[in-house]
Motif scaffolding. Sequence first.
Motif, short mmCIF file in Angstrom:
data_model
loop_
_atom_site.label_atom_id
_atom_site.label_comp_id
_atom_site.label_asym_id
_atom_site.label_seq_id
_atom_site.Cartn_x
_atom_site.Cartn_y
_atom_site.Cartn_z
N ALA A 1 0.83 -1.21 0.00
CA ALA A 1 0.00 0.00 0.00
C ALA A 1 0.87 1.26 0.00
N GLU A 2 1.94 1.23 0.77
CA GLU A 2 2.83 2.42 0.80
C GLU A 2 3.46 2.66 -0.55
N GLY A 3 3.73 1.59 -1.29
CA GLY A 3 4.23 1.78 -2.64
C GLY A 3 3.25 2.52 -3.52
N LEU A 4 1.96 2.21 -3.36
CA LEU A 4 0.93 2.93 -4.10
C LEU A 4 0.82 4.38 -3.64
N TRP A 5 0.96 4.58 -2.34
CA TRP A 5 0.91 5.96 -1.84
C TRP A 5 2.05 6.79 -2.42
N LEU B 1 3.74 11.15 -6.11
CA LEU B 1 4.51 11.60 -7.28
C LEU B 1 3.58 12.25 -8.29
N ALA B 2 2.38 11.67 -8.49
CA ALA B 2 1.42 12.27 -9.42
C ALA B 2 0.91 13.62 -8.90
N LEU B 3 0.95 13.80 -7.57
CA LEU B 3 0.54 15.08 -6.97
C LEU B 3 1.68 16.09 -6.91
N GLY B 4 2.86 15.70 -7.42
CA GLY B 4 4.01 16.62 -7.45
C GLY B 4 4.75 16.71 -6.13
N ARG B 5 4.65 15.67 -5.29
CA ARG B 5 5.32 15.69 -3.99
C ARG B 5 6.45 14.65 -3.99
N ALA B 6 7.55 14.97 -4.63
CA ALA B 6 8.64 14.01 -4.76
C ALA B 6 9.23 13.62 -3.41
N GLY B 7 9.29 14.56 -2.48
CA GLY B 7 9.82 14.26 -1.16
C GLY B 7 8.98 13.22 -0.43
N LYS B 8 7.65 13.37 -0.50
CA LYS B 8 6.75 12.41 0.12
C LYS B 8 6.83 11.06 -0.61
N THR B 9 7.00 11.12 -1.93
CA THR B 9 7.17 9.88 -2.70
C THR B 9 8.36 9.10 -2.18
N LEU B 10 9.46 9.78 -2.00
CA LEU B 10 10.68 9.12 -1.54
C LEU B 10 10.50 8.57 -0.12
N GLU B 11 9.84 9.34 0.71
CA GLU B 11 9.62 8.91 2.09
C GLU B 11 8.81 7.62 2.15
N HIS B 12 7.70 7.56 1.41
CA HIS B 12 6.86 6.37 1.43
C HIS B 12 7.53 5.19 0.72
N ALA B 13 8.24 5.47 -0.36
CA ALA B 13 8.92 4.39 -1.08
C ALA B 13 9.98 3.73 -0.21
N GLU B 14 10.75 4.54 0.50
CA GLU B 14 11.80 3.99 1.36
C GLU B 14 11.20 3.20 2.52
N HIS B 15 10.10 3.69 3.07
CA HIS B 15 9.45 2.96 4.16
C HIS B 15 8.85 1.65 3.65
N ALA C 1 11.67 9.61 -7.92
CA ALA C 1 11.66 10.68 -6.91
C ALA C 1 13.03 11.33 -6.79
N HIS C 2 14.08 10.49 -6.78
CA HIS C 2 15.44 11.05 -6.73
C HIS C 2 15.71 11.94 -7.94
N LEU C 3 15.25 11.51 -9.12
CA LEU C 3 15.47 12.33 -10.32
C LEU C 3 14.71 13.65 -10.23
N ALA D 1 19.38 8.10 -7.33
CA ALA D 1 18.62 7.44 -8.39
C ALA D 1 19.37 6.22 -8.92
N LEU D 2 20.68 6.38 -9.15
CA LEU D 2 21.47 5.27 -9.67
C LEU D 2 21.55 4.12 -8.67
N ALA D 3 21.68 4.45 -7.39
CA ALA D 3 21.75 3.41 -6.36
C ALA D 3 20.44 2.62 -6.30
N ALA D 4 19.30 3.31 -6.38
CA ALA D 4 18.01 2.63 -6.33
C ALA D 4 17.78 1.77 -7.58
N LEU D 5 18.32 2.24 -8.70
CA LEU D 5 18.14 1.53 -9.96
C LEU D 5 18.92 0.22 -10.00
N THR D 6 20.03 0.18 -9.30
CA THR D 6 20.94 -0.98 -9.36
C THR D 6 20.25 -2.30 -9.05
N SER D 7 19.36 -2.29 -8.06
CA SER D 7 18.72 -3.55 -7.67
C SER D 7 17.65 -3.99 -8.67
#
Length: 450
Positions: free
Chosen positions: A315-319, A324-338, A366-368, A376-382
Amino acid sequence: MSEVNGLLRDARERTPSRRAPGEHMSRAELAEAVCAWLWETTGVEYDLDGHYIAKLERGVVRWPGAAYRSGLRHVLKVATDNELGFSPGGGRIGPAELDLSASAVLGLERVLVEAGDESATMLSVAEESNVGDLTVEQLHADIHRVCQEYLRMPTKDLFLRSRSVRDRAFRLLTGRQSPGQSRELYTAAGWALIMLGWMSVDLGRPDLAENHTRTAWACAEAADHADLRAWVRATQHTAAFWQDDFSRAAEYAESGLQYATGSSRLFLASALAVDLARTGRIDQARTALTTAQRMPERYGEYELAGPLLCTPARAEGLWSDAHLALGRAGKTLEHAEHSMAEFEQAPPAHRNPGAERMVRLQQVKAHLELGQLDGALAALTSVIDTPAEFRVRPLIHRMSEVGAMTRTERYTSEPVAAEIQVAAREFIRKAAPRHRSRRRRAAPAAAKSA
């Protein structure tokens, strides 16, 4: 009135059941054994069932087709048709054979007797079932295994297994079973159809997924299964979403929420927030997102796995996607990492490799957006090491979005952005199926049968 074929009935009752030790073979079991033998020896599927065996035993049919006679001789271990009471030229009794001399009401007595005999015969048909509890349990176990192994083993094998469960369930539904058993069969067929729909989306044919989900909805209605209805709507939402029809996806999500009782409720509420954000309904998207985030963790009586289980991590991945669609990249990163942290701590049964890879790409995007190329590159590696058979179409789509972001003027002269761009292009290129034409030339018969 037809003459009862006691020879066939006696032969069946002398034959031990293969399912119930100490019992004789039932009509349904006999029919199934004949069909299985005919399939093994001729490669042709027949639809003989217990109801037809009952007709043979009543003498309604005295001379079945050659294939059925040979199958019955084999299963019942007799040498000739006569030993089973079959004779050519047999059939229904004609008017010339009726004796009306003893009837004071011109045949009514015979009609009454005939109707009574038919009802007595129907008792055995009504009590007969071609489905046992273990059969139903096995169907559900098979589809549960498909869900658990999805995106952990090649999709083609799981697709074929899901189709097999669907076909077995519908084949059994043509026989005789109790209403409760029928509901279980419709439920198993519905789950299998949902998985066929989900896999069709992942294999790049969301349009075909809709064929599966329409039938799955009919199964859910026949089974009167609320969470099955909810997951049908979730799959229809997903098919519409990956056709960029976000308004229709939102409608499916809203409809599904009327039925959801388990983790499907969290999935649909979260997905709805993404849909609304993508359609530009910002205020509604924010409200839907808040509702989803406040929703308690809840699982239903019958939860599957993989794409048909929504954990808080998923669910957090969907959030993160909604933010990101709402233009909140910081919040995107926060929820994605959690989300990733929760996935990594979850038991294997609650891991979802497909969802995890999509969340990783949310981190990349989000990093981009935030100008953090190294992150961004570190997240992409996996993600770039994902085996080709698991590079499903939604993942490729997201990867293409990553590549597009690195081609903007903002990153024109950035070496790390160029590295991400090359990695994304190679990922997509290697996901394309190869050697297809050579395989078709080498084995046209196998390709046709597949």
